[in-house]
Design an enzyme around this catalytic site. Structure first.
Site, PDB file in Angstrom:
ATOM      1  N   GLY A  52      66.372  -7.025  -1.163  1.00 55.26           N
ATOM      2  CA  GLY A  52      65.080  -6.362  -1.301  1.00 55.26           C
ATOM      3  C   GLY A  52      63.903  -7.307  -1.115  1.00 55.26           C
ATOM      4  O   GLY A  52      62.762  -6.905  -1.195  1.00 55.26           O
ATOM      5  N   CYS A  53      64.172  -8.583  -0.860  1.00 53.75           N
ATOM      6  CA  CYS A  53      63.075  -9.512  -0.598  1.00 53.75           C
ATOM      7  C   CYS A  53      62.993  -9.727   0.914  1.00 53.75           C
ATOM      8  O   CYS A  53      63.995  -9.675   1.595  1.00 53.75           O
ATOM      9  CB  CYS A  53      63.324 -10.863  -1.251  1.00 53.75           C
TER      10      CYS A  53
END
Lengths: 140, 406
Positions: A52-53
């Site tokens: 998710g980064c």
């Protein structure tokens, strides 16, 4: 005496209060990234990767004398600064304290547009990972 | 029609007056979504204030008015694409929804071993629906490679096309590289092998004239929000005879002729492909956006964009360690780049601090990023309302970011 999570958060808030200019804040954040206790290269595995980064972030947690100790790394310098801040506050604390901690410093260091947990910086993912590592220690 | 005037045009977009982080907004993220002119915003309000009602089946005044406006919008969009009939225009949720419609409905005519040809620079929206189709029906996905300079390796096209190829689905303008692909040549060759062609025009209709009859594509997909209309509305163009021969995608209201529990017969084009209450307001706003584009001298606007694109590229060349990802001779005003080993996220974050909106990451083209062995890029994508002054500010802000990060 080890500082508490909230004492450390207040320390960070005070440090950032010195800077008025956003550039100085970011330069400081980048400097903090350089102090990040780095994860062993060998430990940069898929299971230590936070999803998710926009940049890849790896986190490892080890228990030592009842305290949880984190190491991490990221490809992006700003992300490295962010994870470094989180680790400075949450590393070397008991799993109980990490799980129940409330991270109020984020809204108080003047980078909230960037450190708001909704952005691609992966802040939510990082906090969740650090807390879930602590929770793992509490659940047999 | 007056000739294109960027100063005047900027006044039509209220959001361009906004400030971000205390700085005047410089919006270079048009590839992700473009801003809306006042006319489009007003059209949305006017519809809900005075005209709203459901279309097609009402006997009352408002419903008739809404139906007339909705169908007039369809005709407007048919004219915009030079489609031979409004029946060839299907309203969808967006580009992705339009591609999925073809993947399902045209997919129903495909058999195990049939091939679909895409390219190495497709958006995930033009990859994943075909992979799902391949899983469903045992078809095979083939990929036309991309060269180092960000153009398609057209020399491999003849080799990849065969009588097994049933569909070629290709992006007109690459969202991550800005490359304008030689789609006409691809269409001629694909037709020569009996294959149909779908054009992903999500990044082209707002930057260059697109004429579906001249291109002779069988399907074309684009979304409203990248062409100055709201999100949630898109268009699938499909040749009439072909669309008539295909089964519908979704079942529901509007797409039926007669329903019994034993058997349902389907409506004719275009409603056969528009199940459920459509995005009426979105359709009207899309037609308004296209009217707006026509009113500002579109060819002049496209020329201005092209000049801005070259100016941006030239200005960036002076930045040490700059690396352009994609250097095709024919590009739209989209520029992807990296600076030394700086991570795109870091660069994008510091640009944002200075009021500049760019996109960073893989741009939904992960296979392409993998080919270039990069984690992603920083992408500046321009629209006609951008200016040279904004580019100058952008370059300065970029230099400041590099200084902080080095």
């Amino acid at each position: 005496m080890r500082k508490s999570i909230n004492e450390l958060q207040d320390e960070v808030i005070n440090e950032f209060a010195i800077f008025e200019d956003w550039m100085d804040k970011y330069e400081y954040l980048i400097d903090l990234g350089k102090e990040l206790p780095l994860i062993d290269e060998a430990k940069k595995s898929e299971d230590r990767l936070i999803h998710g980064c926009q940049s890849r972030v790896w986190v490892d947690a080890q228990i030592s004398d009842g305290m949880l100790v984190f190491t991490a790394d990221s490809e992006a310098i700003i992300t490295k600064g962010i994870i470094s801040l989180l680790i400075r506050i949450l590393s070397n604390q008991t799993p109980e304290n990490i799980v129940k901690s409330e991270l109020y410093f984020i809204g108080k260091i003047g980078l909230q547009e960037h450190l708001s947990p909704t952005r691609a910086n992966g802040l939510t993912g990082m906090i969740n990972r650090l807390k879930s590592e602590a929770l793992k220690q509490l659940t047999p | 029609m007056k000739s294109f005037d960027v100063v005047q045009v900027r006044k039509d977009f209220p959001i361009l007056q906004e400030k971000v982080n205390g700085k005047p907004l410089i919006y270079f993220d048009n590839g992700a979504s473009s801003q809306k002119p006042q006319r489009v915003i007003d059209r949305v309000s006017a519809y809900y204030e005075h005209e709203h009602s459901n279309v097609h089946r009402g006997v009352h005044f408002l419903s008739n008015q809404a139906t007339l406006a909705y169908e007039a919008a369809r005709a407007r969009i048919a004219a915009f694409l030079n489609a031979s009939s409004p029946q060839e225009i299907i309203f969808t949720k967006g580009t992705t929804d339009a591609i999925n419609t073809v993947a399902f409905s045209f997919g129903e005519t495909m058999h195990p071993g049939d091939e679909i040809l895409i390219t190495g620079m497709e958006h995930h929206s033009n990859i994943v629906p075909w992979q799902m189709l391949c899983e469903r029906r045992g078809c095979i996905l083939k990929v036309l490679p991309v060269l180092e300079n960000g153009t398609l390796d057209i020399s491999k096209l003849d080799h990849l096309l065969s009588e097994k190829t049933k569909l070629v689905s290709v992006v007109h303008v690459s969202n991550s590289l800005g490359t304008v692909n030689p789609v006409k040549e691809i269409i001629v060759k694909a037709h020569g092998m009996g294959a149909k062609v779908l054009l992903d025009a999500a990044q082209s209709v707002q930057h260059l004239p697109v004429d579906v009859q001249n291109l002779d594509c069988d399907f074309l997909a684009f979304g409203g929000h990248k062409i100055f209309a709201p999100t949630g509305i898109g268009v699938l163009y499909g040749k009439k005879e072909l669309m008539e021969s295909l089964p519908p995608y979704q079942g529901g209201g509007d797409m039926i002729e007669h329903v019994t529990f034993e058997k349902t017969t389907y409506n004719t084009l275009p409603l056969k492909f528009e199940a459920g209450t459509p995005n009426i307001c979105g359709v009207l706003a899309l037609a308004e956006a296209i009217d707006y584009l026509s009113s500002i001298d579109p060819l002049g606007a496209f020329r201005h964009e092209k000049e801005l694109g070259s100016y941006l590229r030239d200005s960036m060349r002076e930045i040490p360690k700059i690396r352009f990802i994609g250097e095709a001779p024919d590009t739209c005003s989209t520029l992807s780049f990296l600076i030394g080993d700086l991570h795109p996220f870091d660069v994008g974050t510091l640009l944002d601090q200075q009021g500049i909106a760019v996109r960073t990451g893989h741009h939904c083209t992960q296979p392409l990023m993998e080919q270039f062995k990069i984690p992603g890029t920083v992408r500046a994508s321009l629209a006609f309302y951008n200016t040279r002054e904004e580019i100058d500010e952008f370059v300065k802000a970029l230099q400041r970011s590099i200084q902080i990060l080095s």
